[in-house]
Design an enzyme around this catalytic site. Structure first.
Site, PDB file in Angstrom:
ATOM      1  N   LYS A 113       0.705  -1.391   0.098  1.00 20.34           N
ATOM      2  CA  LYS A 113      -0.475   0.017  -0.107  1.00 20.34           C
ATOM      3  C   LYS A 113       0.697   1.508   0.224  1.00 20.34           C
ATOM      4  O   LYS A 113       0.122   2.403  -0.494  1.00 20.34           O
ATOM      5  CB  LYS A 113      -1.135   0.159   1.322  1.00 20.34           C
ATOM      6  CG  LYS A 113      -1.976  -1.102   1.029  1.00 20.34           C
ATOM      7  CD  LYS A 113      -2.928  -1.223   1.836  1.00 20.34           C
ATOM      8  CE  LYS A 113      -4.433  -1.815   1.919  1.00 20.34           C
ATOM      9  NZ  LYS A 113      -3.582  -3.756   1.702  1.00 20.34           N
TER      10      LYS A 113
HETATM   11  C1  PLP Z   1      -4.611  -4.238   1.300  1.00 19.82           C
HETATM   12  C2  PLP Z   1      -3.589  -6.047   0.960  1.00 19.82           C
HETATM   13  C3  PLP Z   1      -3.612  -7.106  -0.293  1.00 19.82           C
HETATM   14  C4  PLP Z   1      -4.735  -6.790  -0.803  1.00 19.82           C
HETATM   15  O1  PLP Z   1      -4.982  -5.856  -1.725  1.00 19.82           O
HETATM   16  P1  PLP Z   1      -6.467  -5.376  -2.914  1.00 19.82           P
HETATM   17  O2  PLP Z   1      -5.726  -4.079  -3.660  1.00 19.82           O
HETATM   18  O3  PLP Z   1      -7.402  -5.058  -1.806  1.00 19.82           O
HETATM   19  O4  PLP Z   1      -7.054  -6.126  -3.978  1.00 19.82           O
HETATM   20  C5  PLP Z   1      -3.288  -8.021  -0.254  1.00 19.82           C
HETATM   21  N1  PLP Z   1      -1.834  -7.770   0.440  1.00 19.82           N
HETATM   22  C6  PLP Z   1      -1.787  -6.986   1.344  1.00 19.82           C
HETATM   23  C7  PLP Z   1      -0.359  -6.950   1.589  1.00 19.82           C
HETATM   24  C8  PLP Z   1      -2.466  -5.769   1.227  1.00 19.82           C
HETATM   25  O5  PLP Z   1      -2.112  -4.947   2.757  1.00 19.82           O
END
Ligand code: PLP
Length: 544
Positions: A113
């Site tokens: 993120k």
């Molecule tokens: C948020 C997240 C995801 C999922 O991503 P999306 O965009 O919500 O599909 C997968 N792995 C990690 C470690 C995350 O923080």
């Protein structure tokens, strides 16, 4: 470039307004008025670009230069990715001849993120500074109060994205004592004056309720200009398209000698929760990035995997009514725990993917609806798509389920396949990759994708190469990783996984505000005390 809402009712917005607004007032999500194509000679012209240069090139396809100039964009991008520890920002790592990991966790909080939130924080600051610079002297400055709730894994990325940003305060609510010590420390050791961690005595559920109550309070909302930075924000999707294109060039330079990139088929495998990460891949594909299919990898919260199997989009699996297992409402799920059927979220070893409905899936559905309309007049097609979509979404809201037409499922299967991975398979896959010759320690989210990659590989052509998106550093989810590897000889958590940045984290200075009861009034009082007298009162029609 303008943006419009998937539900078709809200008016169209500039990029700036889109980013500052987040969710459209008609309940829809903003999408660009068209998907631009990669320029004709991108494969040669962009081949030596750094991640930052590539970001500028791609972002400027979606942002008019009169909104953000190339030079401003260059500065924003440079600032955003200077916080990453790896020179490639998102390096591609070879796991075997046919499989690569695209590592997205080299940012400040060790999770994917960061790639988007580092940019979002700088965009917010840029827009506010510009608005304030244009104000007459004596006029109130615009400020923003970002609030969010976290069960632990995603709060820190928002905090690191917004720390130390002018005109922005951030409040992140977490349930006191119910997040892991490392996650708690990652958030509360950020002591910048604009960052406020609020530890609520209660559950994550209580935090979500407080958040909803804050936004529902129009007066409070307007006074403090509340904003969210969750994954429906368009800037997050856009920022994430860059690493797909970047991986193409990285793969090119890592292919065995004699093999040309034009001779391989690339399949991206993406661990999916709110469908943001993989949706960025879909945009990259539509822009012209060569790839075969995108693989949706879900954990036991498998609404998407079930959709791709049956065409039914439903919160609870109506074929089994399987409601077993511990449940918890979850971060990011677009409508939380309203209604009766929505408390079916399972707690898994990959908590960042524990969502009941995937909010960004709405954007894909709009494109599929658009394709399915029969008229040839563009504006009419758009309108019909929004009407179709609105119908489906209201079905989802009132019944928790909707059965999509066969043509929609067919279209969805052209670009995607989906697999569901259990916790047990997640642990097994971590182990399998650890003991391989090319030993790799995957976090549980990445492991879900690695397991899905293996399942779909059976049907792949010999020329297919899989790029698995690696979304978190294994140290961030140490419990699951240690559980998977505890029996393995040669495994030593401190030596093999723990990054230097995590050492001593628990002993660092912390700043946190305790709230003794899960009571929205208490949280309001905290926000009021801290930002109350700084923020301008603005008319309700303000676009922030
Ligand atoms: C948020 C997240 C995801 C999922 O991503 P999306 O965009 O919500 O599909 C997968 N792995 C990690 C470690 C995350 O923080």
């Amino acid at each position: 470039m303008k943006y419009f809402s998937t539900r078709g009712v809200a008016g169209s917005l500039s990029f700036e307004e889109t980013v500052l607004t987040g969710l459209a007032p008609d309940g829809g999500l903003y999408i660009p008025e068209h998907i631009p194509s990669l320029p004709e000679n991108w494969q040669s012209d962009w081949s030596s670009y750094s991640f930052g240069e590539l970001s500028v090139a791609i972002l400027s396809l979606y942002i008019s230069p009169n909104e953000i100039s190339q030079e401003e964009l260059r500065q924003l991008v440079e600032k955003s990715y200077s916080t990453f520890r790896h020179p490639d920002v998102t390096p591609l790592k070879k796991l075997d001849e046919r499989t690569f990991a695209l590592e997205l966790f080299h940012g400040p909080t060790f999770a994917f993120k960061d790639v988007a939130l580092q940019l979002v924080g700088n965009l917010f600051e840029f827009f506010l500074l510009r608005r304030n610079a244009n104000k007459a002297s004596g006029e109130q400055e615009e400020k923003l109060t970002v609030v969010g709730a976290t069960s632990g894994d995603t709060g820190s990325a928002a905090i690191y994205g917004l720390r130390n940003k002018a005109n922005i305060s951030i409040f992140i609510l977490h349930p006191k004592g119910r997040v892991s010590p490392i996650q708690e420390a990652q958030m509360t050791t950020v002591t910048d004056p604009n960052v406020h961690n609020v530890a609520v005595k209660g559950t994550f559920d209580d935090c979500q309720d407080i958040l909803k109550a804050l936004f529902a309070d129009r007066e409070f909302n307007n006074t403090h200009r509340l904003a969210v930075v969750n994954s429906i924000n368009w800037a997050r999707i856009l920022a994430q398209t860059v690493y797909y294109v970047h991986s193409y060039f990285q793969l090119q330079s890592q292919l065995p000698s004699g093999v040309k990139i034009s001779e391989v088929e690339v399949q991206y495998v993406v661990p999916t929760g709110n469908f943001g990460d993989i949706l960025a891949g879909y945009y990259a594909k539509r822009m012209g990035l060569p790839m075969s299919k995108l693989v949706v990898a879900t954990n036991e919260n498998d609404i998407l995997a079930r959709f791709w199997k049956s065409g039914k989009y439903e919160k609870i699996d109506s074929t089994t009514h399987d409601l077993s297992g511990p449940t918890a409402p979850v971060e990011g799920s677009s409508d939380g725990k309203q209604g009766t059927v929505s408390s079916g979220v399972k707690e898994t070893l990959s908590p960042a993917m524990d969502v009941l409905v995937s909010s960004n899936f709405e954007r894909l559905l709009w494109y599929l609806a658009f394709e399915s309309t029969t008229t040839s007049i563009h504006d009419k097609k758009k309108l019909e798509a929004s009407q179709l979509l609105s119908g489906w979404m209201s079905g989802m809201k009132s019944n928790g389920r909707v059965e999509l037409p066969g043509t929609i499922l067919e279209a969805a299967r052209r670009d995607f396949v989906a697999e569901r991975i259990s916790d047990q398979e997640t642990l097994k896959t971590i182990q399998e990759h650890f003991i391989r010759k090319e030993s790799y320690i995957a976090d549980p989210h990445t492991s879900v994708a690695l397991a899905a990659a293996k399942m779909v590989a059976i049907q792949n052509t010999p020329s297919t190469i899989q790029i698995v998106l690696s979304t978190a550093h294994p140290a961030k989810f140490s419990e699951a990783v240690s559980r998977a590897l505890e029996g393995s000889p040669h495994f030593d958590f401190d030596r093999d996984i723990l990054p230097n940045e995590f050492r001593g984290l628990l002993e660092k200075e912390k700043r946190v505000i305790d709230v003794e009861r899960p009571d929205v009034e208490l949280v309001k009082a905290v926000i009021e005390r801290i930002v109350g007298h700084q923020n301008a009162k603005v008319p309700e029609s303000g676009s922030v």
